[in-house]
Scaffold this motif. Structure first.
Motif, PDB file in Angstrom:
ATOM      1  N   LYS A  12       0.753  -1.054  -0.086  1.00  0.00           N
ATOM      2  CA  LYS A  12      -0.028   0.034   0.118  1.00  0.00           C
ATOM      3  C   LYS A  12       0.926   1.052  -0.013  1.00  0.00           C
ATOM      4  O   LYS A  12       1.643   1.452   0.986  1.00  0.00           O
ATOM      5  CB  LYS A  12      -0.909  -0.078   1.205  1.00  0.00           C
ATOM      6  CG  LYS A  12      -1.978   1.092   1.225  1.00  0.00           C
ATOM      7  CD  LYS A  12      -3.076   0.911   0.770  1.00  0.00           C
ATOM      8  CE  LYS A  12      -3.996   1.874   0.572  1.00  0.00           C
ATOM      9  NZ  LYS A  12      -4.933   1.856  -0.458  1.00  0.00           N
ATOM     10  N   GLY A  14       2.120   5.010   0.470  1.00  0.00           N
ATOM     11  CA  GLY A  14       2.024   6.198   1.411  1.00  0.00           C
ATOM     12  C   GLY A  14       1.713   5.879   3.072  1.00  0.00           C
ATOM     13  O   GLY A  14       1.156   6.398   3.636  1.00  0.00           O
ATOM     14  N   THR A  19       9.758   7.052   5.494  1.00  0.00           N
ATOM     15  CA  THR A  19       9.910   7.473   6.835  1.00  0.00           C
ATOM     16  C   THR A  19      10.306   6.847   7.674  1.00  0.00           C
ATOM     17  O   THR A  19      11.678   7.115   8.431  1.00  0.00           O
ATOM     18  CB  THR A  19       8.683   8.095   7.190  1.00  0.00           C
ATOM     19  OG1 THR A  19       7.995   8.911   6.294  1.00  0.00           O
ATOM     20  CG2 THR A  19       8.806   9.011   8.273  1.00  0.00           C
ATOM     21  N   GLY A 111       5.731   1.076  -3.258  1.00  0.00           N
ATOM     22  CA  GLY A 111       4.434   0.552  -2.684  1.00  0.00           C
ATOM     23  C   GLY A 111       3.566  -0.562  -3.573  1.00  0.00           C
ATOM     24  O   GLY A 111       2.428  -0.276  -3.630  1.00  0.00           O
ATOM     25  N   ALA A 216       2.497   8.127  16.286  1.00  0.00           N
ATOM     26  CA  ALA A 216       1.209   9.011  16.389  1.00  0.00           C
ATOM     27  C   ALA A 216       1.345   9.833  14.703  1.00  0.00           C
ATOM     28  O   ALA A 216       2.496   9.939  14.247  1.00  0.00           O
ATOM     29  CB  ALA A 216       1.177   9.747  17.513  1.00  0.00           C
ATOM     30  N   PHE A 221       6.936  14.972  11.280  1.00  0.00           N
ATOM     31  CA  PHE A 221       7.552  13.833  10.384  1.00  0.00           C
ATOM     32  C   PHE A 221       7.406  14.389   8.922  1.00  0.00           C
ATOM     33  O   PHE A 221       8.233  13.870   7.935  1.00  0.00           O
ATOM     34  CB  PHE A 221       6.718  12.625  10.589  1.00  0.00           C
ATOM     35  CG  PHE A 221       7.198  11.870  11.533  1.00  0.00           C
ATOM     36  CD1 PHE A 221       8.302  11.385  11.957  1.00  0.00           C
ATOM     37  CD2 PHE A 221       6.116  11.513  12.550  1.00  0.00           C
ATOM     38  CE1 PHE A 221       8.528  10.631  13.099  1.00  0.00           C
ATOM     39  CE2 PHE A 221       6.408  10.863  13.787  1.00  0.00           C
ATOM     40  CZ  PHE A 221       7.589  10.245  14.024  1.00  0.00           C
TER      41      PHE A 221
HETATM   42  N1  LIG Z   1       3.516   9.391  11.881  1.00  0.00           N
HETATM   43  C1  LIG Z   1       3.359  10.121  10.767  1.00  0.00           C
HETATM   44  N2  LIG Z   1       2.846  11.380  10.981  1.00  0.00           N
HETATM   45  C2  LIG Z   1       2.178  12.298  10.119  1.00  0.00           C
HETATM   46  N3  LIG Z   1       2.960  12.267   8.825  1.00  0.00           N
HETATM   47  C3  LIG Z   1       3.435  11.154   8.578  1.00  0.00           C
HETATM   48  C4  LIG Z   1       3.749  10.125   9.351  1.00  0.00           C
HETATM   49  N4  LIG Z   1       4.383   9.068   8.877  1.00  0.00           N
HETATM   50  C5  LIG Z   1       4.654   9.296   7.541  1.00  0.00           C
HETATM   51  N5  LIG Z   1       4.054  10.567   7.286  1.00  0.00           N
HETATM   52  C6  LIG Z   1       3.906  11.054   6.199  1.00  0.00           C
HETATM   53  O1  LIG Z   1       3.158  10.454   5.329  1.00  0.00           O
HETATM   54  C7  LIG Z   1       3.607  10.692   3.632  1.00  0.00           C
HETATM   55  C8  LIG Z   1       3.855   9.111   3.186  1.00  0.00           C
HETATM   56  O2  LIG Z   1       5.210   8.751   3.905  1.00  0.00           O
HETATM   57  P1  LIG Z   1       6.201   7.829   3.028  1.00  0.00           P
HETATM   58  O3  LIG Z   1       6.603   8.564   1.928  1.00  0.00           O
HETATM   59  O4  LIG Z   1       7.518   7.670   4.254  1.00  0.00           O
HETATM   60  O5  LIG Z   1       5.542   6.538   3.064  1.00  0.00           O
HETATM   61  P2  LIG Z   1       5.736   5.476   1.906  1.00  0.00           P
HETATM   62  O6  LIG Z   1       5.234   4.286   2.412  1.00  0.00           O
HETATM   63  O7  LIG Z   1       7.232   5.427   1.622  1.00  0.00           O
HETATM   64  O8  LIG Z   1       5.120   6.004   0.402  1.00  0.00           O
HETATM   65  P3  LIG Z   1       5.451   5.151  -0.856  1.00  0.00           P
HETATM   66  O9  LIG Z   1       4.531   4.007  -1.112  1.00  0.00           O
HETATM   67  O10 LIG Z   1       4.697   6.371  -1.752  1.00  0.00           O
HETATM   68  O11 LIG Z   1       6.839   5.163  -1.011  1.00  0.00           O
HETATM   69  C9  LIG Z   1       4.725  11.584   3.939  1.00  0.00           C
HETATM   70  O12 LIG Z   1       4.179  12.792   3.583  1.00  0.00           O
HETATM   71  C10 LIG Z   1       5.157  11.490   5.227  1.00  0.00           C
HETATM   72  O13 LIG Z   1       5.894  12.679   5.750  1.00  0.00           O
END
Ligand SMILES: Nc1ncnc2c1ncn2[C@@H]1O[C@H](COP(=O)(O)OP(=O)(O)OP(=O)(O)O)[C@@H](O)[C@H]1O
Ligand SMILES: [Mg+2]
Length: 281
Positions: A12, A14, A19, A111, A216, A221
């Motif tokens: 999935k 995002g 992060t 993802g 949370a 982040f």
């Molecule tokens: N705990 C959190 N609180 C707030 N925002 C968050 C948190 N964790 C992640 N995010 C935000 O959510 C978004 C998606 O995070 P991230 O890019 O790390 O996901 P991903 O699983 O790597 O996505 P993708 O599948 O597109 O590679 C980003 O904008 C990130 O800053």
């Protein structure tokens, strides 16, 4: 292979993979481990951009932040079966070489399903799956009954991990410690939060994963990206480029607790808590 291989995966988008990947890598560097990182999401390259931004910010401040040795892995859009097999072999050999030189190899995956991601999953000692707190996100692991919300079956990503476990057993005689990490949890209790939590508990027995209440929902982040910073970096004004806030302290403690909970080191100490409080005093 001697190093621990940590794969961050979830089909999935995002859910917080990149992060978590940078946070795990930096936390391990800070605990004195030699860390190599691999980005398999060649199209988006968020993990790579995080490391590049971190390197540029460290250079700008003339400080040593701790930067992992980073590799971005290219892959073909429409590969033939032979090209897929060759790509998987190169990935396996790269991880094996890095495992001989580093303590930990952290791999971020895209993802969606692809051949390199499947291979990476089969190389994992530890698999971390961040999951947003919603039934739409839980759907990649299992299906639920519309009336009772009980788990009725398993879904495609869970089936892929099961397959990776099989491959790992046969090829490497190893097991995968699978951790599903709830991400972006709301501070308030809600029916949705409880029901998703119940569903994950049921699935954890069926699919053999550990469910961890991870992070949370915190705006902080999202602010780290342009400088490649993390919640586990030093909480000082120069590093952050702004005065640290209580939000930094909370995010840092939450992340260090998470690292300890998932068994990647004993990062939380009374000193850490005191340091955090002092930084914002
Ligand atoms: N705990 C959190 N609180 C707030 N925002 C968050 C948190 N964790 C992640 N995010 C935000 O959510 C978004 C998606 O995070 P991230 O890019 O790390 O996901 P991903 O699983 O790597 O996505 P993708 O599948 O597109 O590679 C980003 O904008 C990130 O800053
Ligand atoms: Mg990502």
């Amino acid at each position: 292979m001697s190093a621990r291989v940590i794969v961050i995966g979830n089909e999935k988008g995002g859910s917080g993979k990149s992060t978590i990947a940078i946070h795990v890598a930096v936390a391990l560097i800070k605990s004195g481990q030699a860390v190599a990182t691999i980005d398999l999401d060649t199209r988006q390259r968020s993990f790579t951009r995080l490391v590049e931004n971190r390197r540029a910010w460290a250079r700008h401040l003339q400080r040593d932040f701790g930067i992992p040795e980073h590799f971005c892995f290219g892959q073909l859009e429409y590969p033939s079966a032979e090209e897929e097999a060759a790509g998987c072999k190169v990935l396996e050999e790269t991880v094996e070489t890095l495992a001989g030189r580093y303590d930990v190899v952290v791999i971020d995956t895209p993802g969606h399903d692809d051949y390199l991601s499947r291979t990476a999953h089969a190389l994992a000692d530890t698999l971390i799956t961040p999951l947003n707190d919603s039934f739409v996100d839980l759907d990649v692991l299992g299906t639920v009954h519309p009336e009772t919300f009980h788990i009725t079956g398993t879904s495609h990503y869970a089936d892929m991990v099961e397959e990776a476990r099989g491959r790992r057993r046969v090829a490497h005689h190893g097991t995968i410690d699978w951790i599903v990490l709830r991400n972006r949890l709301s501070a308030l209790g809600s029916r949705n939060k409880r029901l998703v939590g119940d569903g994950l508990q049921q699935l954890s027995h069926r699919l053999q994963f550990r469910c961890v209440d991870g992070l949370a929902e915190r705006v902080i982040f999202r602010e780290f990206f342009p400088r490649g910073l993390t919640a586990v970096d030093d909480l000082d004004e120069l590093t952050l480029g702004a005065r640290p806030t209580m939000s930094h302290v909370s995010a840092r403690l939450e992340m260090l607790k998470l690292i300890t909970t998932i068994g990647l080191g004993n990062a939380v100490t009374a000193g850490e808590i005191a340091d955090g409080r002092q930084a914002v005093a």
